[in-house]
Design an enzyme around this catalytic site. Structure first.
Site, short mmCIF file in Angstrom:
data_model
loop_
_atom_site.label_atom_id
_atom_site.label_comp_id
_atom_site.label_asym_id
_atom_site.label_seq_id
_atom_site.Cartn_x
_atom_site.Cartn_y
_atom_site.Cartn_z
CE LYS A 161 -4.13 1.19 2.75
NZ LYS A 161 -4.99 0.94 3.76
CG ASP A 259 -14.27 1.41 6.67
OD1 ASP A 259 -15.79 1.42 6.46
OD2 ASP A 259 -13.58 1.72 5.88
#
Ligand SMILES: Nc1ncnc2c1ncn2[C@@H]1O[C@H](COP(=O)(O)OP(=O)(O)OP(=O)(O)O)[C@@H](O)[C@H]1O
Length: 956
Positions: A161, A259
């Protein structure tokens, strides 16, 4: 021509034909009167094989032409022209990042502050010299890009990432690093709890790069691959079990994911049978240090978060319930187009409403409910959800008159059915036999009961992960009566004298439990502008974890506190091939902080003090910090002593909302209401049924038939100073009480420092509350976002529909109808390219909090680096007005989504009767195999895609 080629060419064609290397047609041309060679096709004689001359059995294998002209093209050219020489550098770059124009960070970044990735670009951990060779793009989120990378050292692929080169992203990504490291190393060293593994992190060209294990597609994409038909109950059960293991671990660790949604649950097909793993801990926080109230993606948002009530890990259980339902149905259970719509759907489908104790204290109650007192002791719904309440939910008209705007109401997906009806009436597999239908009905009853325990309005009654994991739906035991879980000892609430320093570079370290508890030092120097800062480093012997980078420095140098948590110990992390795995954290005295892990990771030992590191061993729940400069109007300074997590987050005087940042709102808009404009006929007449206690034991008879390398080093010495938090962008500034001395404000940057004085059970005084961006940003409005979103969506739809196609399938008209779904992938981000730059200003030496150059991070964090070139514009990302106007649709997933083609006119793909391959569900799905699909998708509309469903607190 090389020797091998020449020799193979020299082989007689008849011989080749005899040896089976020529096609029959070719052989027929060359040797018309072909007959089998004696040696090969002669009559079988015992013992002949052993005595046969191996030469006579030789098969000439020639390189296929296609390989010579593609994979071996360089070699082929060389054969044709020995003077041909190939230089990789001359290849045009194949960009994976869009836009690919380098306009920031010395041309390494695009206008969105994304590192411009191209195939074969090497992301280098300068400390270890480990190279991550970019091969493909896996996805794109709020925080940056996720690339598939090859690591030669370990001969494996990983997912890296690459965080945007902005301080806020950098800061928040470090929280993800710390939380995940803690979960991996401290709580799940054996990798048994379905949480993604983190392997490494480093800074490259001012971008924080986090290396994860490579996973496969996410559950949303999987559902999409299954044409939005629900998955088979056995798969739902399997995934539920695994997700619950992860949630149980998080609860143990006191970590709230915040989330959870199908997009953040990825398949891991490298193991058999396939497993899932939970990803994206960038929004996570500690349970007893909840600060932000604008969390969770809307469809998966719990009632307590929606209402602005204190929250715990139970919010993840709500999201989990929504996910389970979605896995079964293929569509979200509560696809609210707005919060009002979300609540409306909850009430309608569940037949109840949040308990009065919650409504009494929640900040946003008045937004959705009216107080009717004891006069209205009316029934709120049938069955066990029936009860009386002194609150009554607002009608659309009442909401409109109260809020002066119409509530946004989405399409009806479930034809006004309640939960029981939705599940019971979902179409069965067409091929089910009667006995199978009876069996499935029983499991559906179990599923309904299971869901009831998860999507329970009252968080106190909602099942915990352990309780849920013992439900018959998960265990597979026969379901005979409503499940009553054994009570659990409630966690004692930890009193919070939360005092979060709002300094952007510090707050999130609290969340991660990483900030060193060093007293007597100012966390940050006071910058003089909210928009532009310059930081200069004077680093000394700076190993240690990233943890407190930017938060504290104990006197002399950053290095002494960099990344360490705890008073006096510098923690160092390294990978050890001898030791168990991954990152090991050592205190300076060499005592291992982290437990060992048996899972052998791929990396070799790093030099001591390579800069990796968080200190999970010292992981102490702390509040997430915020970035007041974004969320706090000037001159505000108040203090919270929050005794009740989540209750004292940023609040809005006018709206009672603490749903944080303008960034978030903007992102909210960007993710907002992707269903707008979808056609949803909804022809089915709903048949309400009673609640679970009434249908227990019933069996429905529903059988509805229905390559070019880039220079490795490019790190600019410039630093951006953070003043925002891309995820946890609550608007309050809660000062974690341990350090008043650290309570350094940066008025110019923060525009004031807010500390709310709060005692348990109290709500913050409105006057002390920080405003919701909607209150102080004149440009903000949800409707505006919706409009923007909508218009942009139409553009996108036309843009993207060219490239996407979803096959058609038989569509059942009952009980739901066919659907249309817009495309949603976007790489549009006009606003970012218009981001203003501006003046810079100096940070004081030692002040940190922004992404350092790679060599700074791990290379001892630079020695005495005080360099005037550490000047860079700090983007005005904290400007409320600007942010409030930022267009939506910044987020997109350019990775997997392209694997599925979508045709707006044909939402349903051709039905497949193939069955689920438990060993590789993904391949099964990709091959068109059914995941136990239950007939046609019964729902008349398709939900928004994965990247567009987040509507909260995102930097766009
Ligand atoms: N370990 C992994 N293996 C494979 N793909 C991954 C992995 N991690 C992330 N991805 C892909 O990258 C996408 C973005 O990842 P992630 O959600 O972590 O980024 P983000 O910026 O935090 O996104 P979001 O905006 O959803 O918070 C994921 O949806 C997934 O498709």
């Amino acid at each position: 021509m090389d020797e091998a080629s020449s020799s193979s060419m020299a082989v007689d064609s008849s011989e080749l034909a005899a040896e089976g290397t020529l096609s029959s047609s070719a052989a027929a041309v060359v040797v018309p009167s072909w007959r089998p060679s004696q040696g090969v096709f002669g009559p079988y004689l015992p013992g002949q094989q052993a005595n046969a001359n191996p030469q006579s059995l030789r098969v000439v294998v020639r390189r296929p032409l296609v390989a010579r002209l593609t994979k071996d093209i360089v070699e082929t050219y060389r054969i044709c022209n020995p003077k041909f020489s190939y230089s990789e550098e001359l290849n045009p770059k194949r960009f994976l990042t869009s836009p690919s124009a380098g306009v920031l960070n010395d041309g390494h970044d695009n206008a969105n502050s994304d590192l411009i990735l191209s195939v074969n670009l090497e992301l280098v951990n300068l400390d270890t010299t480990r190279r991550y060779v970019v091969k493909d793009m896996l996805g794109h989120g709020t925080f940056g890009q996720v690339a598939k990378c090859w690591v030669e050292e370990s001969n494996s692929f990983l997912a890296v990432k690459v965080i945007k080169n902005q301080p806020a992203y950098y800061q928040q990504a470090l929280v993800e690093v710390s939380i995940l490291t803690t979960l991996n190393k401290k709580y799940d060293p054996d990798d048994k709890h379905h949480i993604v593994r983190i392997y490494d992190y480093f800074v490259y060209r001012r971008h924080l790069c986090i290396a994860f294990e490579l996973l496969d597609t996410n559950l949303y994409e999987l559902i999409k691959l299954n044409h939005f038909r629900g998955l088979s109950l056995s798969i739902v059960q399997l995934f539920s079990k695994q997700i619950l293991r992860g949630l149980a671990l998080m609860k143990d660790a006191g970590i709230i994911h915040c989330d959870l949604k199908p997009e953040n649950i990825l398949l891991c097909t490298s193991v058999k049978p396939a497993e899932i793993k939970i990803i994206d801990f960038g929004s996570a926080c500690m349970e007893d240090r909840t600060v932000y109230s604008y969390i969770q993606s809307r469809y998966y948002r719990s009632p307590e978060v929606l209402l602005g009530y204190q929250y715990t890990t139970a919010i993840d259980m709500w999201s989990f319930g929504c996910i389970v339902a979605e896995l079964f149905l293929g569509l979200p259970l509560f696809p609210g187009a707005s919060e009002f719509d979300l609540l409306r759907r909850m009430i309608k489908i569940l037949g109840g409403q949040p308990p009065d104790y919650m409504l009494k204290d929640a900040k946003n109650t008045s937004k959705f409910f009216k107080f009717v007192g004891s006069i209205n002791q009316e029934e709120c719904g049938p069955g066990p959800m029936s009860r009386s309440s002194v609150y009554q939910s607002l009608t659309e008209e009442e909401y409109e008159s109260r809020e002066s705007k119409k509530p946004v109401i989405g399409k009806e997906y479930f034809n006004h059915m309640n939960l029981e009806a939705i599940v019971r009436k979902y179409p069965y597999k067409k091929i089910l036999r009667e006995d199978e239908i009876i069996k499935e009905n029983q499991i559906r009853l179990a599923l309904i009961d299971f869901l009831r325990g998860l999507v329970e309005f009252d968080p106190a009654k909602r099942w915990s992960p352990v309780q849920a994991s013992k439900h018959p739906f998960v265990t597979g035991e026969p379901f005979t009566c409503p499940y009553r879980p054994a009570p659990e000892t409630p966690r004692l609430p930890v009193s919070q004298n939360v005092k979060v320093d709002h300094h952007p570079s510090g707050g999130h370290w609290f969340a991660a439990g990483l900030s060193p508890n060093i007293s007597g030092r100012n966390r940050v120097a006071v910058p003089s502008s909210p928009h532009y800062q310059v930081m200069q480093y004077a680093h000394v012997g700076s190993y240690g974890s990233l943890g407190s980078h930017g938060s504290y420095h104990d006197g002399a140098a950053l290095g002494s506190s960099y990344g360490s948590y705890g008073d006096n110990s510098n923690l160092h992390a390294f990978y050890s091939p001898a030791g168990p795995s991954g990152m090991h954290l050592y205190a300076q005295n060499g005592v291992s902080i982290l437990g060992s892990s048996p899972d052998t990771r791929r990396f070799k030992q790093l030099p001591h003090g390579n800069g990796l590191g968080v200190s999970p061993g010292n992981f102490v729940p702390m509040s997430l910090g915020t970035s007041p400069s974004q969320f706090t109007p000037p001159s505000m300074y108040s203090q919270i002593s929050a005794g009740s997590p989540g209750n004292y987050g940023p609040s809005s005087p006018s709206r009672g909302s603490c749903h944080g940042s303008p960034l978030g709102k903007m992102a909210a808009g960007s993710q907002y209401n992707r269903r707008k404009g979808w056609v949803y006929p909804g022809s089915y007449q709903s048949q309400e049924i009673s609640s679970s206690s009434h249908w227990q034991g019933q069996v429905a008879d529903g059988n509805n038939s229905s390559q070019a390398n880039s220079p490795v080093f490019g790190g600019s010495l410039m630093h951006i100073h953070s003043n925002s938090n891309p995820r946890q962008q609550g608007s309050n500034s809660v000062n974690v009480g341990f350090s008043n001395a650290h309570n350094i404000t940066s008025p110019s940057m923060l525009g004031g420092h807010a500390q709310f004085q709060k005692t348990q059970g109290d709500k913050p005084d409105a006057s002390n509350s920080l405003p919701d961006p909607g209150d102080w940003d004149p440009n903000y409005s949800e409707e505006l976002f919706l409009q923007e979103d909508s218009s942009e969506m139409s553009n996108l739809s036309s843009e993207l529909s060219k490239g996407m196609h979803l096959g058609q399938a038989g569509v059942s008209q009952e009980p739901f109808a066919g659907v249309r779904r817009p495309n949603q992938i976007s790489n549009l981000n006009p606003s970012m390219s218009q981001r203003p730059t501006g003046q810079t200003q100096a940070f004081l030496p030692g002040e940190v909090g922004s992404p350092p150059s790679g060599h700074e991070l791990h290379g001892g964090y630079m020695h005495n680096m005080v360099n005037p070139s550490y000047l860079m514009p700090h983007f005005a990302q904290s400007s409320p007005s600007r942010l409030g106007q930022q267009p939506p649709l910044h987020r997109f997933n350019q990775g997997r989504a392209t694997a599925v083609h979508y045709n707006e006119n044909h939402a349903m793909a051709q039905s497949s009767h193939s069955t689920y391959n438990a060993d590789n569900p993904l391949s099964a799905a990709r091959n068109g195999a059914s995941w136990g699909r239950r007939g046609s998708n019964p729902l008349p509309n398709i939900p928004p895609t994965s990247r567009t469903r987040k509507d909260y607190k995102r930097i766009a």
